[in-house]
Design a protein around this motif. Sequence first.
Motif, PDB file in Angstrom:
ATOM      1  N   LYS A 169      99.061  30.027  57.471  1.00  0.00           N
ATOM      2  CA  LYS A 169     100.392  30.301  56.915  1.00  0.00           C
ATOM      3  C   LYS A 169     101.170  31.264  57.803  1.00  0.00           C
ATOM      4  O   LYS A 169     102.364  31.061  58.069  1.00  0.00           O
ATOM      5  CB  LYS A 169     100.257  30.858  55.505  1.00  0.00           C
ATOM      6  CG  LYS A 169      99.800  29.845  54.473  1.00  0.00           C
ATOM      7  CD  LYS A 169      99.792  30.445  53.075  1.00  0.00           C
ATOM      8  CE  LYS A 169      99.387  29.400  52.045  1.00  0.00           C
ATOM      9  NZ  LYS A 169      99.380  29.955  50.667  1.00  0.00           N
ATOM     10  N   ALA A 170     100.504  32.313  58.249  1.00  0.00           N
ATOM     11  CA  ALA A 170     101.172  33.284  59.118  1.00  0.00           C
ATOM     12  C   ALA A 170     101.602  32.647  60.431  1.00  0.00           C
ATOM     13  O   ALA A 170     102.695  32.918  60.944  1.00  0.00           O
ATOM     14  CB  ALA A 170     100.246  34.472  59.382  1.00  0.00           C
ATOM     15  N   SER A 213      96.591  22.085  59.260  1.00  0.00           N
ATOM     16  CA  SER A 213      97.263  21.395  58.161  1.00  0.00           C
ATOM     17  C   SER A 213      97.991  22.404  57.274  1.00  0.00           C
ATOM     18  O   SER A 213      99.113  22.160  56.809  1.00  0.00           O
ATOM     19  CB  SER A 213      96.270  20.570  57.343  1.00  0.00           C
ATOM     20  OG  SER A 213      95.281  21.366  56.762  1.00  0.00           O
ATOM     21  N   GLU A 214      97.369  23.561  57.061  1.00  0.00           N
ATOM     22  CA  GLU A 214      98.025  24.629  56.314  1.00  0.00           C
ATOM     23  C   GLU A 214      99.253  25.134  57.066  1.00  0.00           C
ATOM     24  O   GLU A 214     100.307  25.402  56.472  1.00  0.00           O
ATOM     25  CB  GLU A 214      97.026  25.774  56.104  1.00  0.00           C
ATOM     26  CG  GLU A 214      97.560  26.962  55.333  1.00  0.00           C
ATOM     27  CD  GLU A 214      96.531  28.063  55.208  1.00  0.00           C
ATOM     28  OE1 GLU A 214      96.303  28.788  56.209  1.00  0.00           O
ATOM     29  OE2 GLU A 214      95.936  28.195  54.131  1.00  0.00           O
ATOM     30  N   LEU A 215      99.121  25.238  58.381  1.00  0.00           N
ATOM     31  CA  LEU A 215     100.209  25.747  59.220  1.00  0.00           C
ATOM     32  C   LEU A 215     101.456  24.887  59.121  1.00  0.00           C
ATOM     33  O   LEU A 215     102.561  25.395  58.897  1.00  0.00           O
ATOM     34  CB  LEU A 215      99.721  25.823  60.674  1.00  0.00           C
ATOM     35  CG  LEU A 215     100.659  26.398  61.731  1.00  0.00           C
ATOM     36  CD1 LEU A 215      99.862  26.833  62.947  1.00  0.00           C
ATOM     37  CD2 LEU A 215     101.743  25.432  62.172  1.00  0.00           C
ATOM     38  N   VAL A 216     101.303  23.565  59.291  1.00  0.00           N
ATOM     39  CA  VAL A 216     102.491  22.721  59.341  1.00  0.00           C
ATOM     40  C   VAL A 216     103.191  22.650  57.989  1.00  0.00           C
ATOM     41  O   VAL A 216     104.427  22.570  57.916  1.00  0.00           O
ATOM     42  CB  VAL A 216     102.176  21.300  59.858  1.00  0.00           C
ATOM     43  CG1 VAL A 216     101.798  21.339  61.323  1.00  0.00           C
ATOM     44  CG2 VAL A 216     101.102  20.608  59.044  1.00  0.00           C
ATOM     45  N   HIS A 223      96.205  37.471  51.415  1.00  0.00           N
ATOM     46  CA  HIS A 223      96.624  36.224  52.045  1.00  0.00           C
ATOM     47  C   HIS A 223      96.595  35.008  51.135  1.00  0.00           C
ATOM     48  O   HIS A 223      97.352  34.039  51.358  1.00  0.00           O
ATOM     49  CB  HIS A 223      95.755  35.942  53.277  1.00  0.00           C
ATOM     50  CG  HIS A 223      95.991  36.880  54.410  1.00  0.00           C
ATOM     51  ND1 HIS A 223      96.892  36.629  55.428  1.00  0.00           N
ATOM     52  CD2 HIS A 223      95.456  38.100  54.683  1.00  0.00           C
ATOM     53  CE1 HIS A 223      96.892  37.615  56.276  1.00  0.00           C
ATOM     54  NE2 HIS A 223      96.027  38.528  55.863  1.00  0.00           N
ATOM     55  N   PHE A 224      95.755  35.029  50.103  1.00  0.00           N
ATOM     56  CA  PHE A 224      95.546  33.788  49.339  1.00  0.00           C
ATOM     57  C   PHE A 224      95.754  33.916  47.834  1.00  0.00           C
ATOM     58  O   PHE A 224      95.939  32.893  47.161  1.00  0.00           O
ATOM     59  CB  PHE A 224      94.126  33.251  49.596  1.00  0.00           C
ATOM     60  CG  PHE A 224      93.834  33.017  51.048  1.00  0.00           C
ATOM     61  CD1 PHE A 224      94.555  32.055  51.763  1.00  0.00           C
ATOM     62  CD2 PHE A 224      92.855  33.738  51.701  1.00  0.00           C
ATOM     63  CE1 PHE A 224      94.284  31.824  53.107  1.00  0.00           C
ATOM     64  CE2 PHE A 224      92.572  33.513  53.043  1.00  0.00           C
ATOM     65  CZ  PHE A 224      93.295  32.557  53.742  1.00  0.00           C
ATOM     66  N   GLU A 273      90.954  30.114  53.780  1.00  0.00           N
ATOM     67  CA  GLU A 273      90.726  30.531  52.392  1.00  0.00           C
ATOM     68  C   GLU A 273      89.294  30.221  51.955  1.00  0.00           C
ATOM     69  O   GLU A 273      88.630  31.039  51.308  1.00  0.00           O
ATOM     70  CB  GLU A 273      91.719  29.839  51.469  1.00  0.00           C
ATOM     71  CG  GLU A 273      91.558  30.232  50.009  1.00  0.00           C
ATOM     72  CD  GLU A 273      92.636  29.662  49.115  1.00  0.00           C
ATOM     73  OE1 GLU A 273      92.572  29.908  47.896  1.00  0.00           O
ATOM     74  OE2 GLU A 273      93.549  28.966  49.628  1.00  0.00           O
ATOM     75  N   ILE A 274      88.803  29.030  52.321  1.00  0.00           N
ATOM     76  CA  ILE A 274      87.443  28.657  51.933  1.00  0.00           C
ATOM     77  C   ILE A 274      86.418  29.557  52.610  1.00  0.00           C
ATOM     78  O   ILE A 274      85.440  29.993  51.989  1.00  0.00           O
ATOM     79  CB  ILE A 274      87.177  27.179  52.270  1.00  0.00           C
ATOM     80  CG1 ILE A 274      88.061  26.274  51.394  1.00  0.00           C
ATOM     81  CG2 ILE A 274      85.713  26.825  52.087  1.00  0.00           C
ATOM     82  CD1 ILE A 274      87.979  24.801  51.739  1.00  0.00           C
TER      83      ILE A 274
END
Length: 323
Positions: free
Chosen positions: A278-279, A48-51, A320-321, A256-257
């Motif tokens: 994200k990457a 979900s983060e990726l898209v 990263h976060f 992240e969590i």
Amino acid sequence: MKKISALVAAGALVFGLAACSSNSSADVPDAEFTVGVTFSDLSNPVWSELVQEAQSYGAEEGIAVNYVDAKGKSADQVTQIENFIQQDVDAIIICAVESQALVDVTKKAQEAGIKVVGYTQVLENYDAQYLVDAYNTGYANGEAAANWITENYGDEEVVEWGLMDLPEFPEIIDRANGIKDAVEELAPNAELVATNSALTAEDGVKNAENFLQANPDMKMIATIGGGGAQGGNEGVKASGITDYDSFGLFGIDATEIEIQNIINGDPQKSSVSLGGGKAHGRTLIDITSDLLNDEEVEKDQYMPITVIDESNAQEYFDEHFAD
């Protein structure tokens, strides 16, 4: 360049345990290309983060990205790809529910001049793929878990542990095999006493609670992904374990969590970073953009493998976060 149809924003992904939207489009004025993205199940927090990152980064690069969620249904994914073909998109990024179910429709897409980019699951017809070195990723996770067992329970005759796997996907079976092989080789006193599938955080919570209820002496859980790890961390705590140093949970994806849990001294002790959602979103857009601009692209590309634990979790989080 193909004619770009109007794209209307429609909903946003919900992280954690909530269900994700089944369709999201981006309005990118003067976009040069349109890209359709279909994912097997966007309840996975990494995907979900990726898209979302692919959509926002694509907009920066002049690419309109429309993503859809197959929700684990291969027939629906075939229909989604057929719809993208009808929409005359320039490229389709696919995280397959079942690769073999897509042989005909991906061939049809390529015959229509559409670039096909695979993600995590190996496709038969594709122009480029971004893949996990599944076995070695699992082995890195199992090695971290085995080292923790040896350090903390090396003198015990038997150390019970559980595995959250996902045998629906061949690549994930390889990942789970890597975990099991590493634990068996490096912590010979470890005994696998429970397994169950876990894709989402909700799965992870239930599994951890069930594992520990049936096996109260269990000392370690390894998971094949970030969803199970995130939920597993909470499930371990909910099961009444208060001495977090006495229990080890080991994940893959470095969400992240997960990283925050490691920093906080929770049951989770490490996770394997494959670059992060994200990457991956940016990498997939870069690969697709290069294909569409007729640049030379390596057909099979693999994600990096990096173990994140208490020694480097804060640095990883900041990189990263952190805002």
